[in-house]
Structures are given as structure tokens and as C-alpha cells.
Enzyme design. Structure first.
Site, short mmCIF file in Angstrom:
data_model
loop_
_atom_site.label_atom_id
_atom_site.label_comp_id
_atom_site.label_asym_id
_atom_site.label_seq_id
_atom_site.Cartn_x
_atom_site.Cartn_y
_atom_site.Cartn_z
N LYS A 132 -2.11 8.30 -7.37
CA LYS A 132 -1.83 8.18 -8.80
C LYS A 132 -1.92 9.56 -9.46
O LYS A 132 -2.90 10.28 -9.30
CB LYS A 132 -2.83 7.22 -9.46
CG LYS A 132 -2.54 6.96 -10.93
CD LYS A 132 -3.55 5.96 -11.50
CE LYS A 132 -3.25 5.67 -12.97
NZ LYS A 132 -4.24 4.73 -13.56
N CYS A 170 -0.87 1.32 -12.14
CA CYS A 170 -1.42 0.98 -13.45
C CYS A 170 -0.48 1.44 -14.56
O CYS A 170 0.70 1.11 -14.57
CB CYS A 170 -2.81 1.57 -13.60
SG CYS A 170 -3.70 0.96 -15.06
N GLU A 225 -3.69 -2.84 -7.33
CA GLU A 225 -4.42 -1.57 -7.44
C GLU A 225 -5.88 -1.76 -7.00
O GLU A 225 -6.54 -2.72 -7.39
CB GLU A 225 -4.37 -1.09 -8.89
CG GLU A 225 -5.15 0.18 -9.16
CD GLU A 225 -5.24 0.52 -10.64
OE1 GLU A 225 -5.62 1.66 -10.96
OE2 GLU A 225 -4.93 -0.36 -11.48
#
Length: 531
Positions: free
Chosen positions: A358, A408, A296
Site C-alpha cells: 500500500k 483500502c 485487507e
């Protein structure tokens, strides 16, 4: 009944009465202590035997509540202790930029624990209310408490975008065998049997129950985790040997650079961090890889605005393969507009083949709720709040089986790691950065959630962290290879195949959560009638 037996039962009943009779701060302090004790069963300690005294004692306390308010306060105190101990590591993120945020660390930990404790408070209130309305005692009350706990965990995973971190079923993540039951009913089923087993011994101190029936129920409850292990051992015995079922012609290189969070976004160091990951990607064996995967925000630039950088990075991309890496994204025509935390697939021609934004953002980390009212800025670099992406997607790239990208903590949501409307993925990709949380419990808890998702969905999971635990996990949750927390390194591995048969949970998803609650209701009715 012999005198010795009567003496033992009198001793237990005496202690139960004392626990139930506690009031005021003593009652709340003991409940908070029990909550903290239960948190020690979570990763990475896995002291799961402590769940029995923790839940049995607080269940006896619940028996002393005279009204719903008292029951809720006991649950709130239990939850406050549980989440303060289990989530202490959240405060470490406030020390990355200590000059600006260290003052907020104690408020963040205590506020988070107190807020999340409202869910156990609801579980205790529900138990009291149902028990009072239906006159539940003994085993029926234990099952009602476990069902109420399951309701609270489900709501915690949904309310205000949800935070299903450290669901109590994750205490079994210390081995692949003990986690396999999640393929049938998700982590929810593990949570249910865990609370029943941990709470059941409390009924041995209830004088109204026949000793034989009480002992039988406790033995049966304590056998539930053993039965779960037995199922897991059988399931793994039927599974292909570790590392044997792999996708042909897909050879991955995972890169974990372990860059400290305090240094990650420093302007004078960003180019060096990028070069470091390039060198690791080109280490011996690169010529045999088909795809390179970084973590990430591994690329500390807005990659969509850097065509020169795209061409330079193409030099490390294997012919016909991709560099899959995290970086920020903006629209070229709106450089000051929306900004996304994204995953890019960069081809060997230097062109971006696919992106994923995301969708499930971290409050205060990636955006600030009620920013105008609170006057608070987010912890991550930059002043702008991130924009959420459209949701789960299945990415299809030539030469790779379709996969579901997860950035995440998107991996912590049971039943919500793949798109229901797109082509079914053949593997999960989780890129993350746990460097925020130092050498703490957080990265281990995050990793346990990722393994559970692999088992639930029957899909292999590739996990790449800047720092944390990078790993190749097969569709049975078995770790084929990993890089440990704080270690710098690479993993060269083949992509495991998805399980031959879809799991029950993968087919039914969170509908099984509702089925489990319905079954609990039926069991409560039977126990109430015949116990």
C-alpha cells in the site's frame, strides 16, 4: 409585471436581504447548518433535494460578505458543518481501543472538519474575489462559485497526500444511471453540475436580473442533473446486459468474515479468525473456483515470515490458481525494519507469486505525522509506522487478466487508481477493512467511491472487505452481487470484462479536470457579457 408577480419577487428578495445582512455568530451558525444539511445528500441517505436550500441560502449569505475575510469565514463555517456531519464516523475508530483513544474522538472529528473546511473557505473567497474583480452577478456568479468549488475539491484531493472523500458529485451514487456522466469527465463533472443546479435558484432573489432570464437560467441549471440521467440511461441501454460479459475460465470466490475490529488482532483469537476464513473458502462450490480473494490484513500474521503458514494456506488454493489476500510484510533479513500493509498472491505450491505494498497510507491510522512532536501513537495494531509502497502497479498472474490492486482508501482518488507506466489493467481489485467504522455512513461512502472509479475507468472492480460491503461491480458501475455491511458470507462470481471502448476519462484522466475549469471560465465570460 403583475402585482402578484411583484409580491412573490419582493418576498424572495426580502429573504435574500435578511440572509445577506446576518452577521456574527448568526451568520456562521446558519452557514454551518447549511453545510450539515448538504451532507445529508451524501451516501447512504441521498437526500439530494436538500442541496438546493443548503447551497442557495449560503450563496445568498455570500452576497452579504463585504470583504474576502468574511466570505472565507462563511465558507469555513459551511465546510465545518458539512464535514462534521459527513465524516462523523471517523470518530468511531477511536472507540475500537476506547481505553487509549476515546478521549481523542471529539478532537479528531472537530479537528478534521475544521481543517477540511479550509477548502470550502477557499472556494468562497475565490468567488468573492473573482466576482469583485470582474463584477459578476447572477448566472455568471453561480458558475464562478461552482468552478471555485471544483478548485477546492481538486486541492482537497491533492494537498498533504489528499483526502477526496465525499466529493459532492457522489450524491448521485444511488443509481448507475446518474453516475454515468463520470465516464466523460470523472466525478469532477458530476460535482460541477451539482453545485450549479443547487445554487442557481438563489439568483431568483436578485432584483437586478430580468425575471425571464433568471428563470431560464434556473430551469437550464436544474435540467443538468436530468440530462445527466438521460445520458446514463442511454449509455446503459447500449451496454451488455448485467452479468453477460465475463472473462472465461476465471471464477472467483470472495470471502467477507465480518470480524469485529476489537477482536481482529487479539493474539488468542487470531488463529481462530484464520480458520474461519479457511472454512468459508472451502465451503461447497470451492472445487469450481479458480481464485480465492480475502480482505485487507485478512491474514493476521506477517505472512512473509511464515513459510509454514504459506504451505498450510496452499491447501485452499485451487490448482493453478491463487489465494489473493492482505497481510503485513517485512523483509526476512530485517524483521525489525520497514513494515508494509500488503497484498499477497499465494500459489497452490505455497509460494508467494506477487506482492503489492500500500502506497497511500492513512494518517494516524497507519502512520503518525510528526510523531516525535505530537507524541501520539497510531490507531492500528503495533507500535511501528507503516512504510509506503512504491506506488500504483499492474499485477500479472498466470490465468488472470492484469489487474490494479488498491488497498483500502486508495480507491477514493479519481484518476489515480492505475499505473500510467505499466501495462493497462483489465480490472481493479480493492481489498479493505471498514470494520473500524461500525454501522455508520463511512462504509457506504467508501463503496460509492469504488463504483465511481469503475465507471470512470471503464473497468470492473472486485471489492473484498473484512467487514463493509464486498461486491462484484462491472465496468458500468452496476453491482452484480454484494455482501452487505455486517453480514458474513461469500460471493461466487465470474470476473466481468472491461468495457469494449475506453472511457474518455480513462484516456485523458485528470487533464479533463483542467478542461472543465477552462470551459467554466469561457461560460462565465459569455454570461457576464450577455446576461
Amino acid at each position: 409585471m403583475t402585482a402578484d408577480t411583484g409580491g412573490r419577487e419582493g418576498w424572495r428578495q426580502g429573504w435574500a436581504r435578511r440572509l445577506a445582512a446576518l452577521t456574527g455568530w448568526r451568520r456562521l451558525a446558519l452557514a454551518a447548518f447549511c453545510g450539515g444539511l448538504a451532507a445529508l445528500a451524501l451516501p447512504p441517505l441521498y437526500l439530494f433535494p436538500l442541496l438546493v436550500p443548503a447551497f442557495a441560502v449560503v450563496f445568498c449569505q455570500l452576497g452579504g460578505a463585504r470583504n474576502g475575510r468574511q466570505a472565507a469565514l462563511i465558507g469555513w463555517a459551511f465546510g465545518s458543518g458539512h464535514f462534521a456531519v459527513g465524516l462523523y464516523w471517523v470518530g468511531i475508530a477511536f472507540l475500537v481501543d476506547a481505553e487509549r483513544f476515546a478521549w481523542a474522538m471529539p478532537f479528531a472529528i472537530s479537528g478534521l472538519a475544521a481543517g477540511l473546511a479550509l477548502f470550502p473557505a477557499l472556494a468562497f473567497w475565490l468567488t468573492f474575489w473573482v466576482a469583485a474583480k470582474s463584477r459578476l452577478t447572477g448566472p455568471a456568479r453561480v458558475v464562478a462559485f461552482a468552478a471555485a468549488w471544483l478548485v477546492s475539491e481538486g486541492l482537497r484531493g491533492w494537498v498533504l497526500t489528499g483526502f477526496p472523500w465525499n466529493l459532492i458529485g457522489s450524491v448521485w451514487a444511488f443509481s448507475a444511471e446518474t453516475m454515468q456522466l463520470s465516464s466523460l469527465g470523472g466525478v469532477w463533472l458530476l460535482s460541477l453540475i451539482t453545485v450549479i443546479a443547487a445554487t442557481a435558484p438563489a439568483i431568483l432573489a436578485q432584483p437586478a436580473l430580468r425575471p425571464g432570464r433568471a428563470y431560464a437560467f434556473v430551469c437550464l441549471a436544474l435540467l443538468l442533473p436530468a440530462g445527466s440521467w438521460g445520458y446514463g440511461a442511454w449509455r446503459l441501454a447500449e451496454a451488455p446486459a448485467v452479468g453477460t460479459a465475463v472473462v472465461e475460465e476465471v471464477r472467483l470466490r470472495l470471502v467477507q468474515p465480518s470480524i469485529p475490529q476489537k477482536l481482529k488482532w487479539r493474539r488468542d483469537l487470531r488463529a481462530g479468525h484464520l480458520r474461519q476464513q479457511v472454512r468459508m473458502s472451502l465451503a461447497p462450490g470451492h472445487e469450481d473456483r479458480t481464485h480465492i480473494i480475502w480482505a485487507e490484513t485478512a491474514i493476521p500474521y506477517v505472512l512473509s515470515m511464515e513459510p509454514v503458514l504459506q504451505r498450510e494456506l496452499a491447501a485452499i488454493v485451487p490448482p493453478g490458481g491463487y489465494l489473493i489476500a492482505g497481510a503485513l510484510r517485512v523483509l526476512p533479513e530485517q524483521p525489525d525494519g520497514p513494515i508494509w500493509n500488503s497484498l499477497y498472491a499465494l500459489g497452490s505450491d505455497g509460494k508467494i507469486a506477487a506482492t503489492f505494498d500500500k502506497a497511500h497510507l492513512v494518517p494516524f491510522g497507519e502512520y503518525v505525522p510528526l510523531r516525535a512532536l505530537l507524541g501520539f501513537t497510531k490507531l492500528t495494531a503495533g507500535s511501528r509506522d507503516f512504510t509506503p509502497g512504491p506506488g500504483l502497479q499492474t499485477l500479472k498472474l498466470p490465468g488472470l487478466p492484469a489487474f490494479s490492486p488498491l488497498i483500502c482508501y486508495e480507491v477514493i482518488f479519481p484518476g489515480r487508481v492505475k499505473s500510467a507506466s505499466a501495462e493497462a489493467p483489465r480490472w481493479l481489485l480493492n481489498v479493505t477493512n471498514d470494520a473500524w467504522f461500525g454501522d455508520s455512513s463511512g462504509p457506504y461512502q467508501h463503496f460509492a467511491s469504488a463504483r465511481l472509479r469503475a465507471i470512470e475507468e471503464g473497468l470492473p472492480l472486485i471489492r473484498v472487505a473484512n467487514n463493509g460491503i464486498s461486491a462484484v461491480i462491472d465496468s458500468y458501475g452496476r453491482v452484480i452481487d454484494q455482501i452487505n455491511l455486517n453480514d458474513r458470507g461469500i460471493i461466487d462470481a465470474e470476473l466481468p470484462e472491461a468495457a469494449e471502448a475506453k472511457t474518455l476519462y480513462s484516456n485523458a484522466g485528470n487533464w479533463l479536470y483542467l478542461v472543465e475549469l477552462i470551459i467554466c471560465t469561457c461560460v462565465i465570460f459569455v454570461l457576464r457579457r450577455f446576461a
